[in-house]
Design an enzyme around this catalytic site. Structure first.
Site, mmCIF file in Angstrom:
data_model
loop_
_atom_site.group_PDB
_atom_site.id
_atom_site.type_symbol
_atom_site.label_atom_id
_atom_site.label_comp_id
_atom_site.label_asym_id
_atom_site.label_seq_id
_atom_site.Cartn_x
_atom_site.Cartn_y
_atom_site.Cartn_z
ATOM 1 N N HIS A 1 0.788 -1.237 0.000
ATOM 2 C CA HIS A 1 0.000 0.000 0.000
ATOM 3 C C HIS A 1 0.820 1.287 0.000
ATOM 4 O O HIS A 1 0.279 2.369 -0.181
ATOM 5 C CB HIS A 1 -0.963 0.041 1.191
ATOM 6 C CG HIS A 1 -0.319 0.480 2.472
ATOM 7 N ND1 HIS A 1 0.350 -0.384 3.289
ATOM 8 C CD2 HIS A 1 -0.217 1.713 3.050
ATOM 9 C CE1 HIS A 1 0.831 0.288 4.321
ATOM 10 N NE2 HIS A 1 0.510 1.554 4.209
HETATM 11 C C1 UD1 Z 1 -2.045 6.268 5.178
HETATM 12 C C2 UD1 Z 1 -0.760 6.741 5.880
HETATM 13 C C3 UD1 Z 1 0.218 5.573 5.977
HETATM 14 C C4 UD1 Z 1 -0.430 4.365 6.622
HETATM 15 C C5 UD1 Z 1 -1.694 4.019 5.838
HETATM 16 C C6 UD1 Z 1 -2.406 2.818 6.399
HETATM 17 C C7 UD1 Z 1 -0.183 9.096 5.522
HETATM 18 C C8 UD1 Z 1 0.733 10.017 4.828
HETATM 19 N N1 UD1 Z 1 -0.105 7.803 5.147
HETATM 20 O O1 UD1 Z 1 -1.703 5.918 3.852
HETATM 21 O O2 UD1 Z 1 1.330 5.968 6.747
HETATM 22 O O3 UD1 Z 1 0.476 3.285 6.577
HETATM 23 O O4 UD1 Z 1 -2.570 5.149 5.867
HETATM 24 O O5 UD1 Z 1 -3.445 2.420 5.595
HETATM 25 O O6 UD1 Z 1 -0.943 9.512 6.365
HETATM 26 N N2 UD1 Z 1 -8.646 5.501 0.224
HETATM 27 C C9 UD1 Z 1 -9.935 5.044 0.071
HETATM 28 N N3 UD1 Z 1 -10.666 4.809 1.174
HETATM 29 C C10 UD1 Z 1 -10.181 5.007 2.438
HETATM 30 C C11 UD1 Z 1 -8.867 5.476 2.573
HETATM 31 C C12 UD1 Z 1 -8.102 5.708 1.474
HETATM 32 O O7 UD1 Z 1 -10.414 4.843 -1.036
HETATM 33 O O8 UD1 Z 1 -10.906 4.750 3.404
HETATM 34 C C13 UD1 Z 1 -7.820 5.737 -0.978
HETATM 35 C C14 UD1 Z 1 -8.040 7.084 -1.577
HETATM 36 O O9 UD1 Z 1 -7.993 6.932 -2.929
HETATM 37 C C15 UD1 Z 1 -6.852 7.899 -1.104
HETATM 38 C C16 UD1 Z 1 -5.775 6.830 -1.020
HETATM 39 O O10 UD1 Z 1 -6.454 5.629 -0.651
HETATM 40 O O11 UD1 Z 1 -6.553 8.918 -1.971
HETATM 41 C C17 UD1 Z 1 -4.721 7.135 -0.018
HETATM 42 O O12 UD1 Z 1 -5.269 7.303 1.291
HETATM 43 P P1 UD1 Z 1 -4.439 8.135 2.404
HETATM 44 O O13 UD1 Z 1 -5.087 8.046 3.703
HETATM 45 O O14 UD1 Z 1 -4.121 9.488 1.880
HETATM 46 O O15 UD1 Z 1 -3.071 7.356 2.470
HETATM 47 P P2 UD1 Z 1 -2.807 5.818 2.719
HETATM 48 O O16 UD1 Z 1 -2.181 5.297 1.507
HETATM 49 O O17 UD1 Z 1 -4.003 5.085 3.246
#
Ligand code: UD1
Length: 384
Positions: free
Chosen positions: A221
């Site tokens: 991820h």
């Molecule tokens: C975040 C954390 C990371 C952690 C991870 C655990 C930061 C910078 N990164 O990364 O350290 O290891 O969480 O999962 O804070 N999305 C969805 N649904 C959700 C959540 C995310 O569709 O419920 C998708 C969206 O497209 C979003 C992308 O995932 O743009 C990234 O989500 P984001 O929370 O920004 O970062 P993570 O990759 O989850």
């Protein structure tokens, strides 16, 4: 009067980490501490958020800021604005944050600028790679905290190297913060929930893995793996090769980010190969009980997650790390995990080495499974 602790969570791993401390607050420390929980809304899918509150018995958040996805700046700015208002209205004695996500960063900035003590659980970890958003978040959070709880000896050493000092005081402050080595709340949780997982989780049944045939668990991820087509392709090519060579199934719970990026960056024929290959099984994001049930029954774990690397260790499983470096360096130094980055050859070699090795040792790097009680006792002593 009970001391009011404002806990800020937002992303999946934080919700899980918070379970250990919330359990101690509502149990042993119920007459001393009172917790108000804020969810920033960074993670919002049911499978990335609500499922953990239900399953781990964490009180429902008192507030949800619903910030959702966005660029780092936009996401963090929305959190900062919302948290500042909440801190003003709630007037807590301290703000409690976990790990290294944008939610951690926003909460530590909002609170420290309002002269409130920040309590950072999982302090001191460093990958020494500032291109990771998490590395910036950790450093900023540690340097704006008043009480820092580090899970490992190497975390403690990192803090000492950055000028933090270990000293006794009755009045810690942002200028004279207290640092404490206390073990890992995730070890607390894995031990606490593993019996429950064995009883309640149906995941092995559902995936027809209960016939004791060995399987590999994989997760991907990190943004530098998901958003770079070459790296993502290389990881999948290595998974094909490892599945082929070992004859084992690879179970891959898919983070929404990975699912989205696979559709965007992988060529159609590779996507089809993945879908058609019956050894590589893509599944929905797993709940915590399902995840620890998968981890504890797997033969090998391949991951770019910091949390999953450690859970592999808690359940005495070897681990291939899909990153160039790790904050959990003791796993690598002790030979329980191998750093393979996103290099297909290195990933296959690492899997070979770990699957044929039989002289692993599992020292107690992560404490005694009572980190949360230590954290609550220390907060109670020094805050307010
Ligand atoms: C975040 C954390 C990371 C952690 C991870 C655990 C930061 C910078 N990164 O990364 O350290 O290891 O969480 O999962 O804070 N999305 C969805 N649904 C959700 C959540 C995310 O569709 O419920 C998708 C969206 O497209 C979003 C992308 O995932 O743009 C990234 O989500 P984001 O929370 O920004 O970062 P993570 O990759 O989850």
């Amino acid at each position: 009067m009970r001391k009011k602790i404002l806990t800020v969570v937002g992303a999946r791993p934080q919700i899980i980490k918070a379970a250990a401390v919330s359990r101690a607050i509502s149990g042993q420390f119920n007459s001393e501490l009172h917790e108000v929980i804020v969810h920033t809304g960074q993670h919002y899918d049911e499978a990335m958020s609500q499922v953990f509150f239900n399953e781990l018995g964490i009180p429902q958040p008192d507030y949800n800021l619903h910030v959702g996805s966005g660029s780092h700046g936009a996401q963090t700015a929305l959190m900062l604005d919302g948290l500042e208002k909440l801190i003003l209205s709630e007037r807590p004695d301290a703000v409690l944050v976990y790990g290294d996500t944008n939610s951690t960063l926003a909460a530590s900035l909002a609170a420290s600028k309002m002269h409130l003590p920040v309590v950072h659980v999982e302090a001191g970890l460093r990958s020494f790679n500032k291109s990771m958003p998490e590395e910036i978040n950790r450093i900023v959070c540690d340097h704006s905290s008043t009480l820092l709880f580090t899970p490992t000896q190497s975390g403690l050493q990192n803090l000492l190297n950055e000028g933090f000092k270990q000293f006794e005081s009755e009045r810690y402050s942002i200028d004279h913060p207290g640092i404490f080595l206390c073990g890992d709340v995730m070890f607390d949780n894995s031990m606490h929930y593993s019996n429950l997982a064995a009883k309640q989780s149906q995941i092995l049944n559902r995936l027809q893995l209960d016939n004791k045939s060995p399987f590999i668990l994989a997760t991907i991820h990190r943004d530098n793996n998901t958003d770079d087509p070459q790296r993502l392709k290389s990881i999948f090519n290595s998974l094909f090769a490892v599945a082929e060579k070992t004859g084992m199934q690879i179970i891959l719970p898919l983070h929404p980010r990975t699912k989205k990026m696979m559709a965007q960056v992988l060529e159609a024929d590779l996507q089809q190969r993945i879908e058609k290959n019956d050894r590589i099984r893509l599944i929905e994001p797993a709940s915590f009980l399902d995840m620890i049930q998968l981890e504890s029954n797997s033969t090998l774990i391949i991951t770019d997650s910091g949390g999953v690397q450690k859970e592999a260790y808690f359940f005495q499983k070897p681990c291939v790390i899909l990153r160039p470096q790790t904050e959990w360096i003791e796993l690598v130094n002790n030979g329980n995990a191998i750093l393979a980055d996103a290099d297909s050859d290195r990933i296959q070699q690492a899997a070979d080495v770990l699957l044929s090795k039989n002289d692993f040792t599992w020292p107690a790097f992560y404490g005694d499974a009572h980190a949360a009680e230590f954290i609550c006792a220390t907060i109670n002593r020094y805050i307010g």
